[in-house]
Design a protein around this motif. Structure first.
Motif, mmCIF file in Angstrom:
data_model
loop_
_atom_site.group_PDB
_atom_site.id
_atom_site.type_symbol
_atom_site.label_atom_id
_atom_site.label_comp_id
_atom_site.label_asym_id
_atom_site.label_seq_id
_atom_site.Cartn_x
_atom_site.Cartn_y
_atom_site.Cartn_z
ATOM 1 N N ARG A 124 -39.412 67.091 -5.986
ATOM 2 C CA ARG A 124 -38.015 66.665 -6.058
ATOM 3 C C ARG A 124 -37.902 65.312 -6.743
ATOM 4 O O ARG A 124 -38.648 64.388 -6.453
ATOM 5 C CB ARG A 124 -37.423 66.589 -4.652
ATOM 6 N N VAL A 125 -36.972 65.202 -7.683
ATOM 7 C CA VAL A 125 -36.654 63.931 -8.326
ATOM 8 C C VAL A 125 -35.179 63.673 -8.100
ATOM 9 O O VAL A 125 -34.338 64.529 -8.373
ATOM 10 C CB VAL A 125 -36.962 63.959 -9.835
ATOM 11 N N GLY A 126 -34.850 62.501 -7.594
ATOM 12 C CA GLY A 126 -33.461 62.164 -7.332
ATOM 13 C C GLY A 126 -32.805 61.466 -8.501
ATOM 14 O O GLY A 126 -33.242 61.569 -9.658
ATOM 15 N N ASP A 127 -31.774 60.715 -8.198
ATOM 16 C CA ASP A 127 -31.003 60.060 -9.243
ATOM 17 C C ASP A 127 -31.657 58.799 -9.798
ATOM 18 O O ASP A 127 -31.421 58.412 -10.940
ATOM 19 C CB ASP A 127 -29.631 59.656 -8.692
ATOM 20 N N GLU A 173 -46.604 63.245 1.516
ATOM 21 C CA GLU A 173 -47.059 62.462 0.371
ATOM 22 C C GLU A 173 -45.988 61.468 -0.078
ATOM 23 O O GLU A 173 -44.793 61.695 0.108
ATOM 24 C CB GLU A 173 -47.386 63.380 -0.811
ATOM 25 N N VAL A 174 -46.443 60.386 -0.713
ATOM 26 C CA VAL A 174 -45.545 59.419 -1.340
ATOM 27 C C VAL A 174 -45.223 59.904 -2.759
ATOM 28 O O VAL A 174 -46.098 60.398 -3.469
ATOM 29 C CB VAL A 174 -46.217 58.029 -1.412
ATOM 30 N N ALA A 175 -43.966 59.761 -3.162
ATOM 31 C CA ALA A 175 -43.554 60.097 -4.532
ATOM 32 C C ALA A 175 -42.492 59.081 -4.947
ATOM 33 O O ALA A 175 -41.339 59.154 -4.515
ATOM 34 C CB ALA A 175 -43.009 61.511 -4.612
ATOM 35 N N LEU A 176 -42.880 58.124 -5.776
ATOM 36 C CA LEU A 176 -42.016 56.993 -6.115
ATOM 37 C C LEU A 176 -41.313 57.192 -7.451
ATOM 38 O O LEU A 176 -41.906 57.679 -8.421
ATOM 39 C CB LEU A 176 -42.846 55.712 -6.169
ATOM 40 N N ASP A 177 -40.044 56.787 -7.500
ATOM 41 C CA ASP A 177 -39.236 56.863 -8.721
ATOM 42 C C ASP A 177 -38.677 55.487 -9.052
ATOM 43 O O ASP A 177 -38.348 54.718 -8.137
ATOM 44 C CB ASP A 177 -38.040 57.808 -8.537
ATOM 45 N N SER A 178 -38.528 55.194 -10.345
ATOM 46 C CA SER A 178 -37.928 53.916 -10.731
ATOM 47 C C SER A 178 -37.398 53.968 -12.156
ATOM 48 O O SER A 178 -37.862 54.768 -12.971
ATOM 49 C CB SER A 178 -38.959 52.781 -10.610
ATOM 50 N N ILE A 179 -36.427 53.089 -12.423
ATOM 51 C CA ILE A 179 -35.892 52.943 -13.778
ATOM 52 C C ILE A 179 -35.590 51.479 -14.038
ATOM 53 O O ILE A 179 -35.308 50.715 -13.116
ATOM 54 C CB ILE A 179 -34.601 53.781 -13.970
ATOM 55 N N ILE A 180 -35.647 51.089 -15.299
ATOM 56 C CA ILE A 180 -35.220 49.765 -15.726
ATOM 57 C C ILE A 180 -34.563 49.917 -17.091
ATOM 58 O O ILE A 180 -34.976 50.764 -17.887
ATOM 59 C CB ILE A 180 -36.408 48.769 -15.769
ATOM 60 N N MET A 181 -33.515 49.128 -17.353
ATOM 61 C CA MET A 181 -32.785 49.276 -18.619
ATOM 62 C C MET A 181 -32.294 47.931 -19.113
ATOM 63 O O MET A 181 -31.800 47.104 -18.348
ATOM 64 C CB MET A 181 -31.608 50.238 -18.443
ATOM 65 N N ASP A 182 -32.427 47.743 -20.417
ATOM 66 C CA ASP A 182 -32.032 46.518 -21.110
ATOM 67 C C ASP A 182 -30.698 46.754 -21.814
ATOM 68 O O ASP A 182 -30.611 47.548 -22.752
ATOM 69 C CB ASP A 182 -33.115 46.160 -22.130
ATOM 70 N N GLY A 183 -29.656 46.058 -21.362
ATOM 71 C CA GLY A 183 -28.336 46.263 -21.941
ATOM 72 C C GLY A 183 -28.185 45.763 -23.363
ATOM 73 O O GLY A 183 -27.262 46.164 -24.075
ATOM 74 N N GLY A 226 -37.478 58.042 -2.384
ATOM 75 C CA GLY A 226 -36.857 59.349 -2.226
ATOM 76 C C GLY A 226 -36.311 59.588 -0.828
ATOM 77 O O GLY A 226 -35.910 58.665 -0.131
ATOM 78 N N ILE A 227 -36.315 60.843 -0.416
ATOM 79 C CA ILE A 227 -35.766 61.261 0.867
ATOM 80 C C ILE A 227 -36.902 61.785 1.743
ATOM 81 O O ILE A 227 -37.736 62.565 1.286
ATOM 82 C CB ILE A 227 -34.734 62.386 0.697
ATOM 83 N N ARG A 228 -36.917 61.359 2.979
ATOM 84 C CA ARG A 228 -37.941 61.865 3.894
ATOM 85 C C ARG A 228 -37.865 63.393 3.973
ATOM 86 O O ARG A 228 -36.800 63.980 4.075
ATOM 87 C CB ARG A 228 -37.764 61.272 5.293
ATOM 88 N N ASN A 229 -39.041 64.036 3.889
ATOM 89 C CA ASN A 229 -39.167 65.493 3.965
ATOM 90 C C ASN A 229 -38.566 66.219 2.766
ATOM 91 O O ASN A 229 -38.292 67.420 2.841
ATOM 92 C CB ASN A 229 -38.572 66.037 5.264
ATOM 93 N N MET A 230 -38.355 65.524 1.660
ATOM 94 C CA MET A 230 -37.874 66.206 0.458
ATOM 95 C C MET A 230 -38.940 67.170 -0.041
ATOM 96 O O MET A 230 -40.135 67.040 0.253
ATOM 97 C CB MET A 230 -37.547 65.181 -0.629
ATOM 98 N N MET A 231 -38.528 68.152 -0.812
ATOM 99 C CA MET A 231 -39.457 69.132 -1.371
ATOM 100 C C MET A 231 -40.431 68.456 -2.330
ATOM 101 O O MET A 231 -40.091 67.465 -2.980
ATOM 102 C CB MET A 231 -38.694 70.240 -2.106
ATOM 103 N N VAL A 232 -41.615 68.998 -2.432
ATOM 104 C CA VAL A 232 -42.593 68.516 -3.406
ATOM 105 C C VAL A 232 -42.021 68.719 -4.804
ATOM 106 O O VAL A 232 -41.510 69.791 -5.132
ATOM 107 C CB VAL A 232 -43.931 69.264 -3.263
#
Length: 307
Positions: free
Chosen positions: A197-200, A73-83, A189-195
């Protein structure tokens, strides 16, 4: 003051057959983001535009071309920040949104929260009219074929940095003519990561950070290592102590390598327009635009110029 836009396409062992496409991809994204600045857009507009360009490029592991987890499955993460205000938005484990960076910005601007995850993030996307796509539309033939070859989860992904695994998170940092900084980071994310999983990448202070008082950072590399040392905020801390953006990045990446044996990279820009692109992996595709000049690189200590 002059505006500056810097992007990265991920720090990892980019194979030779992907090198040229990776460099061309970050150059195009840098130009796209800088065009937003030239048109009068803010630093926030610029980093979103640059990352959207990278999310549309199937060479990179973000948006289209995302890695598949252990169940495919695809699992997308993203962030945006206004300084300028420290406002930020993030999403994690999003399934069928082509531009998670824009969804992250919507979380920042249209909710009282910082991060939405999985079903909640997708429900929010639907509620504000974000166009969704079939999840399969985000998966390339290359990724599906490689995933089928590597179905067994590799514990080295969690224990340290294995350069054979694609960690090509994408990101952008910018400072506009008013001195406002912003950052954005996006990944599959990382290929074959656990369902689950959230990275940095979507975590404030880890995958990215922006503060007009110090600068903006977008990180890439082994997510678990970046989380352990809060890499983006660590770089900002060194800047606050008087280090240059380049030295702050170098010291922080070295600390991550020494302390938790993690490798990665970071792009940084200061409110005064200083910028850097540093990494401890074999390669990192990056590009920057300042004063109408395009800089880019792939190999360690490489900086090429293009008008």
């Amino acid at each position: 003051m002059s505006a500056v836009l810097v992007v990265h396409g991920g720090a990892w062992a980019i194979p030779d057959d992907m090198a040229q496409a990776s460099v061309e991809g970050v150059k195009a994204a840098a130009c796209e983001g800088f065009a937003a600045l030239k048109a009068g857009g803010s630093a926030l507009d610029a980093v979103e535009a640059a990352v959207r360009e990278l999310e549309e490029n199937t060479v990179f592991n973000a948006g289209q071309g995302a890695a598949l987890n252990v169940v495919g499955e695809v699992a997308l993460d993203s962030i945006i920040m206004d300084g300028r205000t420290l406002a930020c938005g993030a999403v994690s484990s999003v399934k069928n949104v082509a531009h998670p960076v824009s969804l992250a910005r919507a979380v920042m601007e249209k909710t009282v929260h910082v991060m939405l995850t999985e079903t909640g993030a997708n429900l929010f996307a639907e509620s504000i009219g974000v166009v969704t796509v079939p999840t399969d539309a985000l998966v390339t033939k290359f990724e599906r074929e490689d995933w089928n070859k590597q179905k067994s989860y590799d514990t080295e992904v969690m224990d340290g940095f294995n350069s054979q695994w694609a960690h090509d998170t994408v990101g952008a940092v910018a400072v506009d003519c008013a001195g406002n900084v912003a950052c954005a980071t996006s990944t599959g994310g990382i290929r074959n990561m656990m369902v689950g999983r959230v990275g940095d990448s979507p975590v404030i202070g880890c995958g990215g950070y922006a503060d007009n008082l110090s600068g903006a950072v977008s990180c890439t590399g082994h997510g678990e290592s970046i989380l352990k040392v809060t890499l983006a905020r660590l770089i900002i801390s060194h800047i606050e102590q008087g280090k240059s953006v380049e030295e702050a990045s170098r010291l922080s990446l070295k600390y991550m390598g020494d302390r938790v044996k993690g490798a990665g990279g970071a792009i940084v820009v200061s409110p005064s327009g200083q910028w850097s692109a540093s990494f401890t992996t074999a390669r990192m595709a990056w590009a920057a635009v300042e004063d109408g000049v395009l800089w880019y690189g792939l190999e360690p200590n490489e900086r090429k110029r293009e008008q």
